[in-house]
Design a protein around this motif. Sequence first.
Motif, PDB file in Angstrom:
ATOM      1  N   PRO A 122       0.829  -1.211   0.000  1.00 37.93           N
ATOM      2  CA  PRO A 122       0.000   0.000   0.000  1.00 37.93           C
ATOM      3  C   PRO A 122       0.861   1.258   0.000  1.00 37.93           C
ATOM      4  CG  PRO A 122      -0.765  -1.546   1.663  1.00 37.93           C
ATOM      5  CD  PRO A 122       0.539  -2.081   1.153  1.00 37.93           C
ATOM      6  N   GLY A 123       0.448   2.245  -0.787  1.00 39.06           N
ATOM      7  CA  GLY A 123       1.166   3.504  -0.835  1.00 39.06           C
ATOM      8  C   GLY A 123       2.301   3.535  -1.827  1.00 39.06           C
ATOM      9  N   ARG A 186       2.441   8.302   3.671  1.00 43.24           N
ATOM     10  CA  ARG A 186       1.323   9.245   3.554  1.00 43.24           C
ATOM     11  C   ARG A 186       0.211   8.675   2.672  1.00 43.24           C
ATOM     12  NH1 ARG A 186      -0.167  12.610  -0.295  1.00 43.24           N
ATOM     13  NH2 ARG A 186       1.742  12.204  -1.481  1.00 43.24           N
ATOM     14  N   VAL A 187       0.587   8.111   1.525  1.00 42.71           N
ATOM     15  CA  VAL A 187      -0.418   7.564   0.622  1.00 42.71           C
ATOM     16  C   VAL A 187      -1.063   6.317   1.225  1.00 42.71           C
ATOM     17  CG1 VAL A 187      -0.803   6.588  -1.667  1.00 42.71           C
ATOM     18  CG2 VAL A 187       0.733   8.527  -1.388  1.00 42.71           C
ATOM     19  N   ALA A 188      -0.274   5.491   1.916  1.00 40.39           N
ATOM     20  CA  ALA A 188      -0.839   4.315   2.572  1.00 40.39           C
ATOM     21  C   ALA A 188      -1.849   4.724   3.628  1.00 40.39           C
ATOM     22  CB  ALA A 188       0.274   3.478   3.190  1.00 40.39           C
ATOM     23  N   GLN A 190      -3.662   7.391   3.574  1.00 38.42           N
ATOM     24  CA  GLN A 190      -4.833   7.961   2.914  1.00 38.42           C
ATOM     25  C   GLN A 190      -5.661   6.914   2.184  1.00 38.42           C
ATOM     26  OE1 GLN A 190      -3.055  10.911   0.391  1.00 38.42           O
ATOM     27  NE2 GLN A 190      -3.008  12.487   1.989  1.00 38.42           N
ATOM     28  N   ARG A 191      -5.012   5.896   1.616  1.00 37.65           N
ATOM     29  CA  ARG A 191      -5.703   4.943   0.747  1.00 37.65           C
ATOM     30  C   ARG A 191      -6.064   3.630   1.435  1.00 37.65           C
ATOM     31  NH1 ARG A 191      -4.323   6.363  -4.610  1.00 37.65           N
ATOM     32  NH2 ARG A 191      -4.241   8.646  -4.694  1.00 37.65           N
ATOM     33  N   ASP A 192      -5.333   3.252   2.479  1.00 38.55           N
ATOM     34  CA  ASP A 192      -5.546   1.957   3.116  1.00 38.55           C
ATOM     35  C   ASP A 192      -6.257   2.151   4.457  1.00 38.55           C
ATOM     36  OD1 ASP A 192      -4.566  -1.086   2.986  1.00 38.55           O
ATOM     37  OD2 ASP A 192      -4.350  -0.387   5.042  1.00 38.55           O
ATOM     38  N   SER A 196      -4.741   3.834   7.945  1.00 36.61           N
ATOM     39  CA  SER A 196      -5.447   5.026   8.400  1.00 36.61           C
ATOM     40  C   SER A 196      -5.823   4.902   9.872  1.00 36.61           C
ATOM     41  CB  SER A 196      -6.703   5.247   7.550  1.00 36.61           C
ATOM     42  OG  SER A 196      -7.433   6.354   8.019  1.00 36.61           O
TER      43      SER A 196
END
Length: 251
Positions: A122-123, A186-188, A190-192, A196
Amino acid sequence: MLQLGWAAAEPWRWDLLDLAPTPAHAMLLSEEQVQRVLKAHHIRRLKATEVLACLQAPALPVAPGTPEAAQAHCGFLLPCLRVLAEQMQACSQRVSALLHTLAQEPGEGEGPSDVAIVQSLPGVGRKITAWLFAEAAQALAERDFQVVRTHGGVAPVTRQSGKRRQVVMRRGCNPRLRHALYHMARVAMQRDVHFSQVYTALRAKGQRHGQALRNIGDRLLRILMAMLRHRTCYDASRIRCEPVVQLGQKM
């Protein structure tokens, strides 16, 4: 133009500057001309009427000759920006093609390749994958978790003298690798859903935003090294079996 957003590196803005390099030219623009620019660049978040209203707003008072000087300056800059944008797009396409080829290659023991394993995390997307293999290729090949977390800046520094003990952020590291790990976390987050929840738990314990992301990046690196050692891709169902609070404590 600033009311339309701060991202100046967007080609549709350059086309608007070609049409209206000065306030006098903007007053002659029509809604149809603006609509053609927005349609050509697939801009749907803004309407032609809104863009036209911004361009035709009263201009700031400036000294005589300033608009013409700015127009000449833009005339030199815009061709350079377009060439740079084309080169960046070409580089992006070549990196994507190379990563796709590497991801399709079989790994050791008929398992997935290292690129495919990294991309399953993720991310991690095209840029993060390229950064990781460009800046930490040897450490990833050797499955050296400590080297990657140290060079990436997610491993904290402990300063201890007598009874005083302080854990601080690691400053001496590879800035490009730190950048990659930061955005991976950061992306993990936001997306996972799982990460989160981990981020929320860490913030509830009093950790700052950057500190929480470094902890998530550390956890992602630990998972990545285990995946590389066992030649398996990321399985969200396995990690979600572990309580979020416990994960926060481990990090």
